[in-house]
Write an enzyme that holds these catalytic residues in place. Structure first.
Site, PDB file in Angstrom:
ATOM      1  N   CYS A   1      -4.439  -1.675  -1.861  1.00 57.87           N
ATOM      2  CA  CYS A   1      -4.604  -0.241  -2.067  1.00 57.87           C
ATOM      3  C   CYS A   1      -5.538  -0.074  -3.261  1.00 57.87           C
ATOM      4  CB  CYS A   1      -3.229   0.356  -2.363  1.00 57.87           C
ATOM      5  SG  CYS A   1      -3.255   2.082  -2.849  1.00 57.87           S
ATOM      6  N   ASN A   2      -6.671   0.579  -3.039  1.00 63.22           N
ATOM      7  CA  ASN A   2      -7.608   0.772  -4.145  1.00 63.22           C
ATOM      8  C   ASN A   2      -6.988   1.618  -5.252  1.00 63.22           C
ATOM      9  OD1 ASN A   2      -9.369   0.304  -1.622  1.00 63.22           O
ATOM     10  ND2 ASN A   2     -10.755  -0.027  -3.337  1.00 63.22           N
ATOM     11  N   THR A   3      -6.197   2.614  -4.844  1.00 63.00           N
ATOM     12  CA  THR A   3      -5.611   3.527  -5.823  1.00 63.00           C
ATOM     13  C   THR A   3      -4.610   2.785  -6.707  1.00 63.00           C
ATOM     14  OG1 THR A   3      -5.828   5.264  -4.170  1.00 63.00           O
ATOM     15  CG2 THR A   3      -4.424   5.741  -6.060  1.00 63.00           C
TER      16      THR A   3
ATOM     17  N   GLU B   1      -2.528   8.389   8.509  1.00 56.99           N
ATOM     18  CA  GLU B   1      -1.070   8.171   8.538  1.00 56.99           C
ATOM     19  C   GLU B   1      -0.449   8.813   9.782  1.00 56.99           C
ATOM     20  OE1 GLU B   1       1.307   6.603   6.451  1.00 56.99           O
ATOM     21  OE2 GLU B   1      -0.386   5.597   5.502  1.00 56.99           O
TER      22      GLU B   1
ATOM     23  N   ASP C   1       0.878  -1.181   0.000  1.00 56.24           N
ATOM     24  CA  ASP C   1       0.000   0.000   0.000  1.00 56.24           C
ATOM     25  C   ASP C   1       0.912   1.227   0.000  1.00 56.24           C
ATOM     26  OD1 ASP C   1      -2.468   1.536   0.365  1.00 56.24           O
ATOM     27  OD2 ASP C   1      -1.802   1.877   2.413  1.00 56.24           O
ATOM     28  N   SER C   2       0.298   2.399  -0.177  1.00 56.44           N
ATOM     29  CA  SER C   2       1.061   3.642  -0.083  1.00 56.44           C
ATOM     30  C   SER C   2       1.576   3.874   1.339  1.00 56.44           C
ATOM     31  CB  SER C   2       0.170   4.820  -0.475  1.00 56.44           C
ATOM     32  OG  SER C   2      -0.943   4.874   0.405  1.00 56.44           O
TER      33      SER C   2
ATOM     34  N   TYR D   1      -1.066   8.310  -2.378  1.00 51.08           N
ATOM     35  CA  TYR D   1      -1.107   7.968  -3.802  1.00 51.08           C
ATOM     36  C   TYR D   1      -2.318   8.629  -4.479  1.00 51.08           C
ATOM     37  CZ  TYR D   1       2.329   4.054  -3.835  1.00 51.08           C
ATOM     38  OH  TYR D   1       3.453   3.266  -3.806  1.00 51.08           O
ATOM     39  N   GLY D   2      -3.349   8.859  -3.683  1.00 58.57           N
ATOM     40  CA  GLY D   2      -4.646   9.231  -4.259  1.00 58.57           C
ATOM     41  C   GLY D   2      -4.655  10.519  -5.049  1.00 58.57           C
TER      42      GLY D   2
ATOM     43  N   CYS E   1     -11.155   2.871   0.107  1.00 65.20           N
ATOM     44  CA  CYS E   1      -9.743   3.166   0.361  1.00 65.20           C
ATOM     45  C   CYS E   1      -9.362   2.342   1.583  1.00 65.20           C
ATOM     46  CB  CYS E   1      -9.551   4.658   0.637  1.00 65.20           C
ATOM     47  SG  CYS E   1      -7.904   5.058   1.275  1.00 65.20           S
ATOM     48  N   THR E   2      -8.239   1.641   1.498  1.00 66.37           N
ATOM     49  CA  THR E   2      -7.902   0.701   2.575  1.00 66.37           C
ATOM     50  C   THR E   2      -7.488   1.406   3.866  1.00 66.37           C
ATOM     51  OG1 THR E   2      -5.666   0.518   1.656  1.00 66.37           O
ATOM     52  CG2 THR E   2      -7.274  -1.179   1.017  1.00 66.37           C
ATOM     53  N   HIS E   3      -7.248   2.712   3.808  1.00 66.09           N
ATOM     54  CA  HIS E   3      -6.979   3.442   5.052  1.00 66.09           C
ATOM     55  C   HIS E   3      -8.257   3.588   5.907  1.00 66.09           C
ATOM     56  CE1 HIS E   3      -3.149   4.687   3.231  1.00 66.09           C
ATOM     57  NE2 HIS E   3      -2.800   5.197   4.396  1.00 66.09           N
TER      58      HIS E   3
END
Ligand code: DGL
Length: 292
Positions: free
Chosen positions: A93-95, A172, A30-31, A62-63, A204-206
């Site tokens: 990561c969806n992005t 983050e 992921d980012s 990343y988005g 979004c995985t966050h």
């Protein structure tokens, strides 16, 4: 002559012929720390698997980047994970999935990939009001993957989208329930609630890390969909079908890498997963990734 060596799990590997590929790790990237929401589900589903988790915190978020830029980053991270013997890669990561999944499958045909797509399909199947909210990054909304999911599965449903500007950064920073995080979520969700949504898709995985806050805003009548458990089941199915499941009976080892600050990432892992793990540094150099 048949030469054999014993690997760390006492599985016999025949050199030059069969390799114990099932004992190789699953790669997850992921980012940043968002993919930990997927990692958590993978560990629950497959506790005996070794996993390498890679967070590209040097480039988070990343988005807001172009799909091309995210694709190039994803290719190098994939190379890094393959160099570390990954037997399957979860693009957590969806992005990155929007930007690169298709490309990665073509560029690395020997590796099975599992990617993310906003869970619009189950949302469209379950909504009673016919109104669904989707929270995802700008790049995810721009990608063809999202457009095709909406076209295929949600043509009869009204979709309300929001990019939750700044939310990835808050997560983050470990700010899961601050006033600013709440304000970002309220400004996304309040207009959707006013429209009558009964389902929210976390694209979004966050975002699963702020589910308690989201639920406190939307209330018990609204269903919040975290796709991570379904993704973990897909990982199991794919490993099974390729006969790549680990036969190990002890808990798998998880190795973490970040291109950002490894001490900070360690603190965040502790906060988000409730476990403490060392985190190793990885560095971008001349477009590729190296270990210092
Ligand atoms: N967690 C990621 C996703 O699922 C990326 C968020 C970001 O870096 O902008 O889209």
């Amino acid at each position: 002559m048949r030469r054999v060596k014993i690997n760390k799990r006492n599985a016999v590997i025949e050199s030059g012929s069969m390799t114990a590929a099932g004992e190789h790790p699953i790669g997850v990237f992921d980012s940043g720390v968002g993919g930990l929401s997927v990692l958590r589900a993978v560990i629950n589903e497959l506790p005996n698997e070794d996993v390498i988790y890679f967070g590209d915190q040097a480039h988070v978020p990343y988005g807001s980047k172009s799909l091309l830029e995210v694709r190039d980053l994803s290719v190098e991270i994939t190379r890094f994970l393959i160099n570390h013997s990954a037997k399957l890669i979860v693009v957590a990561c969806n992005t990155a999935s929007a930007a690169a999944l298709h490309y990665l499958r073509e560029a690395f045909p020997e590796i099975p990939f599992v990617g993310m797509e906003p869970a619009v399909k189950p949302a469209a199947e379950h909504t009673k009001t016919g109104k669904v909210g989707v929270l995802a990054t700008p790049a995810t909304f721009q990608g063809e993957l999202y457009a095709s999911v909406v076209e295929r599965f949600a043509s009869n449903v009204a979709i309300f989208q929001d990019t939750c500007f700044g939310l990835v950064r808050q997560i983050e920073l470990g700010r899961l329930s601050t006033a600013k995080t709440e304000q970002i979520l309220r400004s996304a969700l309040d207009p959707m609630l006013a429209e009558g949504i009964d389902t929210v898709v976390l694209g979004c995985t966050h975002y699963p890390f702020v589910i308690p806050l989201i639920e406190s805003i939307v209330g018990p009548e609204v269903n919040v969909i975290d796709p991570a458990p379904a993704i973990a089941r897909q990982v199991r199915r794919l490993l099974e079908s390729k006969q790549l499941l680990s036969r190990d009976l002890v808990r798998g080892k998880i190795t973490f890498y970040t291109t950002g600050d490894n001490h900070r990432m360690g603190l965040l892992i502790n906060k988000l997963l409730g476990e403490s793990h060392p985190v190793q540094k990885a560095r971008w150099r001349k477009g590729g990734i190296v270990k210092p």
